[in-house]
Design an enzyme around this catalytic site. Structure first.
Site, short mmCIF file in Angstrom:
data_model
loop_
_atom_site.label_atom_id
_atom_site.label_comp_id
_atom_site.label_asym_id
_atom_site.label_seq_id
_atom_site.Cartn_x
_atom_site.Cartn_y
_atom_site.Cartn_z
N ARG A 33 0.81 -1.21 0.00
CA ARG A 33 0.00 0.00 0.00
C ARG A 33 0.85 1.27 0.00
NH1 ARG A 33 -4.60 -2.07 4.37
NH2 ARG A 33 -5.83 -3.24 2.85
N GLU A 45 -1.56 -9.21 -4.83
CA GLU A 45 -2.85 -9.87 -4.96
C GLU A 45 -2.69 -11.36 -5.29
OE1 GLU A 45 -5.67 -8.92 -4.05
OE2 GLU A 45 -5.21 -6.81 -3.67
N THR A 51 -3.49 -17.27 0.95
CA THR A 51 -2.40 -17.12 1.92
C THR A 51 -2.67 -15.92 2.81
OG1 THR A 51 -0.88 -18.00 0.24
CG2 THR A 51 0.11 -16.98 2.17
N TYR A 128 -11.33 -11.80 -10.01
CA TYR A 128 -10.93 -11.11 -8.78
C TYR A 128 -9.65 -10.30 -8.99
CZ TYR A 128 -8.83 -9.99 -4.40
OH TYR A 128 -8.21 -9.29 -3.41
N ASP A 146 -13.71 -11.69 -3.63
CA ASP A 146 -13.09 -12.93 -3.15
C ASP A 146 -13.92 -13.48 -2.00
OD1 ASP A 146 -12.54 -11.22 -1.06
OD2 ASP A 146 -10.37 -11.56 -1.05
N CYS A 200 -15.56 -8.45 10.00
CA CYS A 200 -16.61 -9.39 9.58
C CYS A 200 -16.00 -10.76 9.32
CB CYS A 200 -17.30 -8.83 8.32
SG CYS A 200 -18.91 -9.56 7.97
N SER A 312 -5.54 -29.04 -0.56
CA SER A 312 -6.98 -28.80 -0.45
C SER A 312 -7.79 -30.05 -0.75
CB SER A 312 -7.39 -27.67 -1.41
OG SER A 312 -7.05 -28.00 -2.74
#
Length: 370
Positions: A33, A45, A51, A128, A146, A200, A312
């Site tokens: 940033r 990104e 991750t 995304y 995402d 959230c 996964s």
């Protein structure tokens, strides 16, 4: 349209102000940033897919130090790029990124396109990444949806559709196209992501600290912990693997490069195979595999490590032996004997990094010839 129904009575302007105002004050100080360099935004990104932020930060800093510009990454050797990514996992991400920056260098003169159609066609770039890079780096009002953002929006708009389905993602993208700030799409998208990461959260969302609580329909109905709806994955397959750290008479170790397609493509590993059912012992099975596949005559010792490595969709249960190479065999581009210092320059998956660390401890960190 469904999104129009959901947006009925929704205070878009106030939502934008509340969300972006919070982000301006509360955003984390993250290295990507520091500026809006499209290349750095893109790298970050890609790294952040699957991750966590805390894991990514040191990798990002090291990666940008090693490849400070798109041109530097495009011109880098694949082995060097894979080594820089070593330990981050999901290696197809970096292979695709490496291929895509080469496309940008060749087709667009090294400038990342600000056009959605052009950027989305690059290798490995999905909706995304397209939305994130174009909105953050170029200020273009594109949705960047995402898992974090879907969780936030499912609660705010009380959406009970399964977020694992493609249609639900498209619904959220359509909603974002309607509610995104045209004046500051960068902060709007980053704020939604940040809200999902900090407030959230998947379990126990901090609703009392939420800057957009007044807009949240799930909170109003007290069902925020029931959303989002997501189907559970099927049972993960467990695969027994037998591997070996094999040393020749000069103390060099045998390593093998995986194929260019599939799981952990192009990474190096210690020779291994699945432990098939049958009469043969694991040692006999591995010795036969080494002889048939690589022309290597091996004499295996005792297992010195058992470890589990989860993907996964499957889990490897790996048993690792030490051993010796008896006789000669032919080295190839995919099969090499390497010394202790040399081995550090090859990129290994996390499971085989662990094998190597255990082996060094077992041998006192020294290579010994027979």
């Amino acid at each position: 349209m469904k999104e129009q129904t959901l947006l009925g009575g929704f205070a878009i302007k106030q939502f934008q102000q509340d969300l972006i105002g919070w982000f301006e004050k509360e955003q984390r100080d993250l290295p990507w940033r520091k500026d809006n360099d499209p290349y750095k935004v893109w790298v970050s990104e890609v790294m952040l897919q699957q991750t966590k932020v805390d894991t990514v930060i040191p990798y990002f800093q090291k990666f940008i130090e090693q490849f400070p510009t798109l041109e530097a990454l495009a011109e880098a050797d694949e082995e060097e790029v894979m080594k820089a990514w070593e330990g981050l996992g999901y290696y197809s991400r970096v292979r695709n990124l490496h291929a895509a920056v080469k496309e940008v260098k060749e087709q667009y003169g090294g400038k990342i396109p600000a056009n959605r159609e052009q950027f989305a066609k690059l290798k490995g770039v999905g909706p995304y990444t397209t939305g994130a890079v174009l909105s953050i780096a170029y200020g273009i009002p594109e949705p960047a949806v995402d898992g974090n953002v879907m969780r936030v929006l499912s609660r705010i708009f009380l959406v009970w559709e399964d977020i694992a389905k493609t249609g639900t993602r498209k619904l959220f993208e359509a909603i974002v196209r309607q509610i995104i700030s045209r004046e500051n799409p960068s902060y709007f998208n980053q704020a939604l992501m940040e809200l999902g990461a900090l407030i959230c959260t998947p379990r126990n969302p901090a609703c009392l600290l939420c800057p957009v609580q007044a807009h949240c329909r799930a909170f109003a109905e007290g069902v925020q912990t029931e959303l989002p709806v997501k189907t559970k994955k099927t049972n993960v397959k467990q695969v027994p693997i037998i591997a070996a750290v094999l040393k020749d008479e000069n103390g060099k170790v045998l390593i093998h490069k995986r194929g260019s397609e599939g799981l952990l493509a192009n990474l190096w590993e210690f020779p291994n195979c699945e432990a098939a059912d049958g009469q043969a012992s694991p040692e006999e099975r591995l010795e036969a595999f080494l002889k048939e596949q690589y022309g290597v005559q091996a004499q295996l010792g005792q297992p010195f490590l058992a470890l589990e490595h989860a993907f996964s969709h499957l889990i490897w249960d790996i048993t690792v032996y030490d051993g010796k190479i008896a006789g000669k065999f032919t080295e190839t581009e995919q099969l090499k004997l390497v010394g202790e210092k040399e081995i550090e320059s090859y990129a290994f998956p996390v499971s085989h990094q662990r094998v190597w660390e255990e082996y060094k401890q077992k041998t006192g960190g020294l290579f010994h010839p027979f």
